[in-house]
Write an enzyme that holds these catalytic residues in place. Structure first.
Site, PDB file in Angstrom:
ATOM      1  N   ARG A 127      69.166  54.649  47.452  1.00 51.73           N
ATOM      2  CA  ARG A 127      67.716  54.484  47.297  1.00 51.73           C
ATOM      3  C   ARG A 127      66.981  55.113  48.478  1.00 51.73           C
ATOM      4  O   ARG A 127      65.952  55.764  48.320  1.00 51.73           O
ATOM      5  CB  ARG A 127      67.358  52.990  47.194  1.00 51.73           C
ATOM      6  CG  ARG A 127      67.753  52.372  45.867  1.00 51.73           C
ATOM      7  CD  ARG A 127      67.111  51.013  45.680  1.00 51.73           C
ATOM      8  NE  ARG A 127      67.759  49.959  46.440  1.00 51.73           N
ATOM      9  CZ  ARG A 127      68.714  49.153  45.965  1.00 51.73           C
ATOM     10  NH1 ARG A 127      69.126  49.293  44.720  1.00 51.73           N
ATOM     11  NH2 ARG A 127      69.232  48.205  46.702  1.00 51.73           N
ATOM     12  N   PHE A 142      65.870  53.878  33.666  1.00 47.55           N
ATOM     13  CA  PHE A 142      66.766  52.716  33.781  1.00 47.55           C
ATOM     14  C   PHE A 142      66.448  52.000  35.106  1.00 47.55           C
ATOM     15  O   PHE A 142      67.299  51.847  35.975  1.00 47.55           O
ATOM     16  CB  PHE A 142      68.245  53.128  33.724  1.00 47.55           C
ATOM     17  CG  PHE A 142      68.616  53.925  32.505  1.00 47.55           C
ATOM     18  CD1 PHE A 142      68.976  53.280  31.323  1.00 47.55           C
ATOM     19  CD2 PHE A 142      68.614  55.315  32.529  1.00 47.55           C
ATOM     20  CE1 PHE A 142      69.325  54.002  30.191  1.00 47.55           C
ATOM     21  CE2 PHE A 142      68.955  56.053  31.403  1.00 47.55           C
ATOM     22  CZ  PHE A 142      69.318  55.399  30.238  1.00 47.55           C
ATOM     23  N   ASN A 191      63.004  52.328  25.470  1.00 48.39           N
ATOM     24  CA  ASN A 191      64.394  52.777  25.483  1.00 48.39           C
ATOM     25  C   ASN A 191      64.404  54.161  26.143  1.00 48.39           C
ATOM     26  O   ASN A 191      63.763  55.094  25.651  1.00 48.39           O
ATOM     27  CB  ASN A 191      64.892  52.865  24.031  1.00 48.39           C
ATOM     28  CG  ASN A 191      66.337  53.308  23.967  1.00 48.39           C
ATOM     29  OD1 ASN A 191      66.838  54.014  24.848  1.00 48.39           O
ATOM     30  ND2 ASN A 191      67.018  52.887  22.926  1.00 48.39           N
ATOM     31  N   ALA A 192      65.128  54.274  27.234  1.00 50.32           N
ATOM     32  CA  ALA A 192      65.093  55.526  28.002  1.00 50.32           C
ATOM     33  C   ALA A 192      65.622  56.712  27.192  1.00 50.32           C
ATOM     34  O   ALA A 192      65.171  57.845  27.395  1.00 50.32           O
ATOM     35  CB  ALA A 192      65.880  55.366  29.295  1.00 50.32           C
ATOM     36  N   ASP A 212      69.784  56.137  36.526  1.00 49.34           N
ATOM     37  CA  ASP A 212      70.774  55.129  36.961  1.00 49.34           C
ATOM     38  C   ASP A 212      71.073  54.167  35.810  1.00 49.34           C
ATOM     39  O   ASP A 212      70.732  52.982  35.873  1.00 49.34           O
ATOM     40  CB  ASP A 212      70.223  54.379  38.185  1.00 49.34           C
ATOM     41  CG  ASP A 212      71.238  53.393  38.759  1.00 49.34           C
ATOM     42  OD1 ASP A 212      72.443  53.542  38.495  1.00 49.34           O
ATOM     43  OD2 ASP A 212      70.809  52.470  39.478  1.00 49.34           O
ATOM     44  N   CYS A 252      78.015  54.240  36.781  1.00 43.71           N
ATOM     45  CA  CYS A 252      78.687  53.110  37.422  1.00 43.71           C
ATOM     46  C   CYS A 252      79.819  52.577  36.534  1.00 43.71           C
ATOM     47  O   CYS A 252      80.339  51.488  36.784  1.00 43.71           O
ATOM     48  CB  CYS A 252      77.695  52.006  37.768  1.00 43.71           C
ATOM     49  SG  CYS A 252      76.861  51.339  36.327  1.00 43.71           S
TER      50      CYS A 252
HETATM   51  N1  SAH Z   1      68.326  51.489  39.572  1.00 45.39           N
HETATM   52  C1  SAH Z   1      68.369  50.048  39.604  1.00 45.39           C
HETATM   53  C2  SAH Z   1      69.518  49.490  38.774  1.00 45.39           C
HETATM   54  C3  SAH Z   1      69.546  49.922  37.325  1.00 45.39           C
HETATM   55  S1  SAH Z   1      70.596  48.950  36.305  1.00 45.39           S
HETATM   56  C4  SAH Z   1      68.429  49.570  41.068  1.00 45.39           C
HETATM   57  O1  SAH Z   1      68.765  50.356  41.976  1.00 45.39           O
HETATM   58  O2  SAH Z   1      68.157  48.397  41.318  1.00 45.39           O
HETATM   59  C5  SAH Z   1      70.345  49.587  34.713  1.00 45.39           C
HETATM   60  C6  SAH Z   1      69.066  49.122  34.030  1.00 45.39           C
HETATM   61  O3  SAH Z   1      68.962  49.850  32.801  1.00 45.39           O
HETATM   62  C7  SAH Z   1      69.015  47.655  33.629  1.00 45.39           C
HETATM   63  O4  SAH Z   1      67.839  47.087  34.153  1.00 45.39           O
HETATM   64  C8  SAH Z   1      68.926  47.642  32.096  1.00 45.39           C
HETATM   65  O5  SAH Z   1      68.051  46.647  31.574  1.00 45.39           O
HETATM   66  C9  SAH Z   1      68.343  49.010  31.840  1.00 45.39           C
HETATM   67  N2  SAH Z   1      68.650  49.589  30.513  1.00 45.39           N
HETATM   68  C10 SAH Z   1      69.773  49.460  29.768  1.00 45.39           C
HETATM   69  N3  SAH Z   1      69.707  50.205  28.642  1.00 45.39           N
HETATM   70  C11 SAH Z   1      68.493  50.839  28.687  1.00 45.39           C
HETATM   71  C12 SAH Z   1      67.828  51.748  27.826  1.00 45.39           C
HETATM   72  N4  SAH Z   1      68.407  52.191  26.709  1.00 45.39           N
HETATM   73  N5  SAH Z   1      66.607  52.188  28.182  1.00 45.39           N
HETATM   74  C13 SAH Z   1      66.012  51.771  29.328  1.00 45.39           C
HETATM   75  N6  SAH Z   1      66.594  50.916  30.186  1.00 45.39           N
HETATM   76  C14 SAH Z   1      67.812  50.451  29.873  1.00 45.39           C
END
Ligand code: SAH
Length: 309
Positions: A127, A142, A191-192, A212, A252
């Protein structure tokens, strides 16, 4: 051994970090995270459960926290027929806990209900790296509680779009932004996969993109599908890069090995027709030690790239 693990982390100045990273610290199936004055642990095997009192005593002695929460709700405990539960071992642990992460960013960790033990501590150093790259229009896909988005905003981005599917996580992200007084972060609950596709089709451009996603591969069998998913989002992210734009991309999934990750990335880059320069290969933060003879400890693969054209 807990004391030795803590000693190895004495230079960390952030208030939340991992103190014990299981095999990575020679303590298989034990996770201990520090959140300021509090501690959160996970005991992930029956062997550890058998010496539970000793483990708790060692944490109390070494960290002297105001409270220790056991986040023993991880699914892996079911393999040894252990109950999934969240219990307080001693003292008190509030929700949320305010954390400070260099360079002066504050966020609210959610030890009782958040993912993992309340925050993604493994991305702490990444980060910070991404924060130094911030400029212009940035995207955090995400986003969860906005870890990367906060660093991008602090780094001087003019706009940060944070895409997150969970309404709860998105509202937590907004609280984190408000806590820092950031007004440049725009949270999009979506949804990403869909969002990235539409944004790329619309010709949107970003100077920095962070990708991520959660672990797409739950086991080795689901690897081909997972890799297709990673390729899809990476291709869209590359298409979204402005000339000279920066992409920080992560996987991950334990089951996606480093070679798989870079092959997938090369496929996505080739399909995009863009020329991508590899600036840095990254892993988890150093408080999540990767042991070369234990590949499982190297689950987090990441790359920092620049679109040359
Ligand atoms: N970058 C963050 C951690 C991300 S964890 C940090 O450093 O703290 C992954 C995230 O993706 C989770 O919050 C989950 O809810 C989200 N997620 C899962 N599937 C997704 C999708 N299809 N679209 C958007 N977000 C999603």
């Amino acid at each position: 051994m807990v004391a030795a693990a803590l000693e190895r982390r004495r230079r960390i100045t952030d208030s939340a970090y991992r103190v014990v990273h299981a095999e990575g610290d020679g303590l298989p199936s034990l996770i201990v995270d520090r959140y300021g004055e509090y501690a959160v642990a996970q005991l992930l095997s029956a062997g550890l459960e058998a010496v539970r009192d000793d483990v708790i005593a060692a944490i109390r002695e070494t960290l002297a926290p105001r409270g220790l929460l056991l986040r023993n709700d991880a699914a892996v405990r079911e393999r040894e027929r252990l109950p999934r539960e969240v219990t307080l071992a001693f003292g008190e642990v509030p929700e949320p806990i305010e954390i400070e992460e260099a360079p002066g960013i504050r966020y609210l960790a959610a030890p009782w209900t958040g993912q993992k033990t309340g925050a993604f501590l493994d991305q702490r150093e990444n980060r910070r790296l991404v924060g130094t790259m911030a400029r212009g229009r940035c995207l955090d896909a995400f986003a969860y509680h906005g870890g990367f988005a906060l660093h991008l905003a602090a780094g001087g981005a003019t706009e940060v779009v944070a895409v997150e599917t969970s309404a709860e996580a998105a509202s937590h992200l907004q609280r984190n932004a408000a806590l820092n007084g950031f007004t440049t972060i725009r949270t999009v609950e979506a949804n990403a996969f869909d969002w990235l596709k539409e944004a790329a089709a619309a010709g949107e451009r970003f100077d920095v993109v962070v990708l991520d996603p959660p672990a797409f591969a739950r086991d080795r069998r689901s690897l081909p599908r997972a890799l297709a998913g990673y390729k899809e989002v990476n291709l869209r992210a590359i298409q979204l890069l402005a000339p000279g734009g920066i992409l920080f991309t992560v996987s991950c999934s334990h089951h996606v090995h480093r070679g798989d990750f870079f092959t997938m990335l090369a496929d996505a880059a080739a399909d995009s027709g863009r020329r991508l320069q590899l600036l840095e290969i990254r892993g988890a933060a150093a408080d999540h030690p990767e042991i070369v003879t234990i590949p499982e400890t190297g689950y987090l693969k990441a790359a920092l790239l620049r679109a040359v054209d």
